[in-house]
Design a protein around this motif. Structure first.
Motif, PDB file in Angstrom:
ATOM      1  N   LEU A   2       6.744  -4.069   6.160  1.00  0.00           N
ATOM      2  CA  LEU A   2       6.783  -4.940   5.038  1.00  0.00           C
ATOM      3  C   LEU A   2       6.286  -4.086   3.642  1.00  0.00           C
ATOM      4  O   LEU A   2       5.648  -4.287   2.834  1.00  0.00           O
ATOM      5  N   SER A   3       7.019  -2.841   3.614  1.00  0.00           N
ATOM      6  CA  SER A   3       6.662  -1.757   2.571  1.00  0.00           C
ATOM      7  C   SER A   3       7.777  -1.492   1.956  1.00  0.00           C
ATOM      8  O   SER A   3       9.115  -1.209   2.629  1.00  0.00           O
ATOM      9  N   PRO A   4       7.855  -1.062   0.486  1.00  0.00           N
ATOM     10  CA  PRO A   4       8.927  -0.692   0.028  1.00  0.00           C
ATOM     11  C   PRO A   4       9.383   0.716   0.139  1.00  0.00           C
ATOM     12  O   PRO A   4       9.708   1.429  -0.739  1.00  0.00           O
ATOM     13  N   ILE A   5       9.348   1.035   1.360  1.00  0.00           N
ATOM     14  CA  ILE A   5       9.741   2.603   1.947  1.00  0.00           C
ATOM     15  C   ILE A   5      11.302   2.443   2.008  1.00  0.00           C
ATOM     16  O   ILE A   5      12.027   1.795   2.077  1.00  0.00           O
ATOM     17  N   LYS A   6      11.841   3.872   1.202  1.00  0.00           N
ATOM     18  CA  LYS A   6      13.377   3.789   1.145  1.00  0.00           C
ATOM     19  C   LYS A   6      13.600   5.336   1.757  1.00  0.00           C
ATOM     20  O   LYS A   6      12.809   5.633   2.729  1.00  0.00           O
ATOM     21  N   GLY A   7      14.902   5.508   1.768  1.00  0.00           N
ATOM     22  CA  GLY A   7      15.253   6.616   2.270  1.00  0.00           C
ATOM     23  C   GLY A   7      15.750   6.358   3.927  1.00  0.00           C
ATOM     24  O   GLY A   7      15.748   5.219   4.420  1.00  0.00           O
ATOM     25  N   SER A   8      15.938   7.510   4.806  1.00  0.00           N
ATOM     26  CA  SER A   8      16.370   7.367   6.156  1.00  0.00           C
ATOM     27  C   SER A   8      15.367   7.899   7.159  1.00  0.00           C
ATOM     28  O   SER A   8      14.255   8.285   6.703  1.00  0.00           O
ATOM     29  N   ILE A   9      15.495   7.774   8.233  1.00  0.00           N
ATOM     30  CA  ILE A   9      14.740   8.034   9.438  1.00  0.00           C
ATOM     31  C   ILE A   9      15.065   9.306   9.667  1.00  0.00           C
ATOM     32  O   ILE A   9      16.039   9.771  10.192  1.00  0.00           O
ATOM     33  N   PRO A  10      13.979  10.380   9.465  1.00  0.00           N
ATOM     34  CA  PRO A  10      14.422  11.758   9.489  1.00  0.00           C
ATOM     35  C   PRO A  10      14.578  12.051  10.888  1.00  0.00           C
ATOM     36  O   PRO A  10      13.959  11.724  11.891  1.00  0.00           O
ATOM     37  N   SER A  11      15.342  13.088  11.076  1.00  0.00           N
ATOM     38  CA  SER A  11      15.730  13.569  12.461  1.00  0.00           C
ATOM     39  C   SER A  11      14.560  14.169  13.045  1.00  0.00           C
ATOM     40  O   SER A  11      14.522  14.483  14.385  1.00  0.00           O
ATOM     41  N   GLU A  12      13.789  14.688  12.097  1.00  0.00           N
ATOM     42  CA  GLU A  12      12.434  15.369  12.690  1.00  0.00           C
ATOM     43  C   GLU A  12      11.553  14.413  13.619  1.00  0.00           C
ATOM     44  O   GLU A  12      10.442  15.095  14.178  1.00  0.00           O
ATOM     45  N   ILE A  13      11.879  13.236  13.218  1.00  0.00           N
ATOM     46  CA  ILE A  13      10.935  12.223  14.238  1.00  0.00           C
ATOM     47  C   ILE A  13      10.978  12.887  15.757  1.00  0.00           C
ATOM     48  O   ILE A  13      10.156  12.371  16.242  1.00  0.00           O
ATOM     49  N   GLY A  14      12.113  13.282  15.905  1.00  0.00           N
ATOM     50  CA  GLY A  14      12.205  13.769  17.562  1.00  0.00           C
ATOM     51  C   GLY A  14      11.278  14.744  17.819  1.00  0.00           C
ATOM     52  O   GLY A  14      11.234  15.119  19.171  1.00  0.00           O
ATOM     53  N   ASN A  15      10.461  15.344  16.794  1.00  0.00           N
ATOM     54  CA  ASN A  15       9.360  16.273  17.369  1.00  0.00           C
ATOM     55  C   ASN A  15       8.153  15.763  17.649  1.00  0.00           C
ATOM     56  O   ASN A  15       7.332  16.465  18.210  1.00  0.00           O
ATOM     57  N   CYS A  16       8.326  14.538  17.338  1.00  0.00           N
ATOM     58  CA  CYS A  16       6.777  13.638  17.815  1.00  0.00           C
ATOM     59  C   CYS A  16       7.008  13.150  19.210  1.00  0.00           C
ATOM     60  O   CYS A  16       7.019  12.087  19.493  1.00  0.00           O
ATOM     61  N   ILE A  18       0.924  -1.394   0.057  1.00  0.00           N
ATOM     62  CA  ILE A  18      -0.160   0.101  -0.026  1.00  0.00           C
ATOM     63  C   ILE A  18       1.013   1.209  -0.058  1.00  0.00           C
ATOM     64  O   ILE A  18       0.446   2.310  -0.528  1.00  0.00           O
ATOM     65  N   ALA A  19       1.872   1.109   0.561  1.00  0.00           N
ATOM     66  CA  ALA A  19       2.973   2.406   0.706  1.00  0.00           C
ATOM     67  C   ALA A  19       4.222   2.133   0.046  1.00  0.00           C
ATOM     68  O   ALA A  19       4.814   1.287  -0.019  1.00  0.00           O
ATOM     69  N   SER A  20       4.709   3.089  -0.633  1.00  0.00           N
ATOM     70  CA  SER A  20       5.971   3.305  -0.780  1.00  0.00           C
ATOM     71  C   SER A  20       6.484   4.888  -1.041  1.00  0.00           C
ATOM     72  O   SER A  20       5.689   5.777  -0.658  1.00  0.00           O
ATOM     73  N   GLY A  21       7.777   5.034  -1.357  1.00  0.00           N
ATOM     74  CA  GLY A  21       8.297   6.419  -1.181  1.00  0.00           C
ATOM     75  C   GLY A  21       9.255   6.394  -0.004  1.00  0.00           C
ATOM     76  O   GLY A  21      10.137   5.593   0.026  1.00  0.00           O
ATOM     77  N   TYR A  22       9.100   7.498   0.894  1.00  0.00           N
ATOM     78  CA  TYR A  22       9.945   7.600   1.792  1.00  0.00           C
ATOM     79  C   TYR A  22       9.189   8.554   3.006  1.00  0.00           C
ATOM     80  O   TYR A  22       8.110   8.891   2.812  1.00  0.00           O
ATOM     81  N   VAL A  23      10.015   8.429   4.091  1.00  0.00           N
ATOM     82  CA  VAL A  23       9.207   9.291   5.322  1.00  0.00           C
ATOM     83  C   VAL A  23       9.875  10.525   5.205  1.00  0.00           C
ATOM     84  O   VAL A  23      11.084  10.767   5.445  1.00  0.00           O
ATOM     85  N   PRO A  24       8.789  11.418   5.246  1.00  0.00           N
ATOM     86  CA  PRO A  24       9.193  12.757   4.799  1.00  0.00           C
ATOM     87  C   PRO A  24       9.709  13.659   6.243  1.00  0.00           C
ATOM     88  O   PRO A  24       9.437  13.311   7.252  1.00  0.00           O
ATOM     89  N   THR A  25      10.305  14.609   6.019  1.00  0.00           N
ATOM     90  CA  THR A  25      10.888  15.214   7.171  1.00  0.00           C
ATOM     91  C   THR A  25       9.664  16.342   7.859  1.00  0.00           C
ATOM     92  O   THR A  25       9.731  16.295   9.010  1.00  0.00           O
ATOM     93  N   GLU A  26       8.652  16.319   7.042  1.00  0.00           N
ATOM     94  CA  GLU A  26       7.519  16.782   7.661  1.00  0.00           C
ATOM     95  C   GLU A  26       6.644  16.155   8.698  1.00  0.00           C
ATOM     96  O   GLU A  26       5.747  16.397   9.401  1.00  0.00           O
ATOM     97  N   ILE A  27       7.116  14.760   8.752  1.00  0.00           N
ATOM     98  CA  ILE A  27       6.454  13.922   9.976  1.00  0.00           C
ATOM     99  C   ILE A  27       6.636  14.521  11.341  1.00  0.00           C
ATOM    100  O   ILE A  27       5.971  14.377  12.121  1.00  0.00           O
ATOM    101  N   GLY A  28       7.743  15.563  11.215  1.00  0.00           N
ATOM    102  CA  GLY A  28       7.549  16.444  12.655  1.00  0.00           C
ATOM    103  C   GLY A  28       6.682  17.156  12.995  1.00  0.00           C
ATOM    104  O   GLY A  28       6.354  17.745  14.180  1.00  0.00           O
ATOM    105  N   LEU A  29       5.746  17.477  11.850  1.00  0.00           N
ATOM    106  CA  LEU A  29       4.556  18.408  12.151  1.00  0.00           C
ATOM    107  C   LEU A  29       3.527  17.709  12.745  1.00  0.00           C
ATOM    108  O   LEU A  29       2.626  18.192  13.511  1.00  0.00           O
ATOM    109  N   PHE A  30       3.466  16.537  12.863  1.00  0.00           N
ATOM    110  CA  PHE A  30       2.635  15.685  13.621  1.00  0.00           C
ATOM    111  C   PHE A  30       2.741  15.474  15.065  1.00  0.00           C
ATOM    112  O   PHE A  30       3.257  14.605  15.499  1.00  0.00           O
ATOM    113  N   SER A  31       2.587  16.763  15.791  1.00  0.00           N
ATOM    114  CA  SER A  31       2.876  16.825  17.345  1.00  0.00           C
ATOM    115  C   SER A  31       2.077  16.089  18.074  1.00  0.00           C
ATOM    116  O   SER A  31       2.724  15.791  19.291  1.00  0.00           O
ATOM    117  N   GLU A  32       1.018  15.519  17.596  1.00  0.00           N
ATOM    118  CA  GLU A  32       0.119  14.640  18.554  1.00  0.00           C
ATOM    119  C   GLU A  32       0.208  13.055  18.081  1.00  0.00           C
ATOM    120  O   GLU A  32      -0.380  12.301  18.607  1.00  0.00           O
TER     121      GLU A  32
END
Length: 335
Positions: free
Chosen positions: A78-92, A56-70
């Protein structure tokens, strides 16, 4: 802003997901997205759950993930997600559950992981993550479950920082290409542990006698390492133990009679070590035992009648009996 956060990130082949990224559709109705109460204008801050599994999902985890404060729950498996874990994850900073399992992610685990003080579950598995586990993980003082497995490019040694996280109930470090090291002594102070699995890590040294401190253990898996020495008698204190795996090491000595105190045992694997002596008849009290493997050792004598009785009740016993004179081993059977 919600739509911007996902733009170029998630694509899907699900017929029910035709409205993905449409600015005219409430994103909280999208498959894999969960929200708590709020207006549609607030949706970015009100998202509390993101779950993507399979194709269902492909692409990457965006830096905007940090916008989801809640955000409280993030799982991509089991998804073909690529890229790295963004540092902005720390904002969640409300995140309690974080899982990236089975994909093509690269890069390192960001040090900002230490900002997630409410995190309870951390699982990164079957990825191409490299580098070391940041020491900042010890700031995640609410962590109860930690799994790091099958990340073949991970470096360093067994993370000692986990020994400071006293709420941990489940620790799994499996098939990581780490430097040989002993079991960190601080792990033996994690008395809330119900599962400790340090599998295929090239761990050396002996099994600490302090393992007896972990009286809540249901599962102890130290298989496929380079452990030597004897099985400590302190295992008798692990009276809640259901699964014991010590196979694929260089353990010596005899099969300890003290295992008879672990009356909840269902699965015991001692195969492919250097154990000698006979099968203790005292193990016949383990009436919950369903499977026991002792092949690949230097066991002599016969199967005790008490163990044969367990076989009649369904115990699967994999055992070779070896001749003291010739050294030849044959599969053992009850008479």
């Amino acid at each position: 802003m919600f739509h911007l956060a996902f733009k170029g990130v998630i694509s899907t082949t699900e017929p029910s997901s035709d409205d993905w990224l449409s600015p005219h559709v409430d994103p909280c109705t999208w498959s894999g997205v969960g929200c708590h109460n709020g207006t549609i204008q607030q949706r970015t801050s009100m998202v509390d759950r993101l779950t993507f599994r399979g194709e269902i999902a492909s692409g990457y985890v965006p830096t905007e993930i940090g916008l989801f404060s809640e955000l409280r729950y993030l799982s991509i498996t089991l998804s073909p997600i690529k890229g790295s874990i963004p540092s902005e994850i720390g904002n969640c900073q409300h995140l309690r559950y974080l899982q990236f399992d089975g994909g093509f992610m690269t890069g390192t685990i960001p040090t900002e992981i230490g900002h997630l003080s409410m995190l309870e579950t951390f699982h990164v598995g079957s990825q191409a993550i490299s580098g070391t586990l940041p020491s900042e993980i010890e700031r995640c003082t609410n962590l109860q479950e930690f799994k790091l497995d099958r990340n073949v490019f991970m470096e360093g040694t067994i993370p000692v920082e986990l020994g400071s996280l006293t709420l941990l109930r489940n620790v799994q470090l499996i098939q990581l290409l780490l430097e040989p090291a002993v079991i960190p002594p601080k792990y033996m102070q994690l008395t809330a542990l119900s599962s400790l699995q340090l599998y295929d890590l090239e761990i050396t040294g002996t099994i600490p006698t302090e393992v007896g401190n972990l009286e809540e253990l249901h599962t102890l898996n130290l298989s496929n390492n380079e452990l030597f020495g004897t099985i400590p008698t302190e295992v008798k204190r692990l009276t809640n133990l259901h699964t014991l795996r010590l196979d694929g090491n260089d353990l010596t000595g005899e099969i300890v009679v003290d295992l008879s105190h672990c009356t909840e045992l269902e699965f015991v694997d001692l195969k492919n070590n250097l154990l000698r002596g006979t099968i203790p008849s005292e193990l016949g009290v383990l009436t919950n035992l369903e499977w026991m493997g002792v092949k690949g050792n230097i066991i002599s004598g016969t199967i005790p009648p008490e163990m044969c009785e367990l076989q009649k009740r369904g115990l699967v016993l994999e055992l070779d009996i070896c001749s003291i004179v010739s050294g030849a081993c044959v599969e053992a059977t009850c008479r």
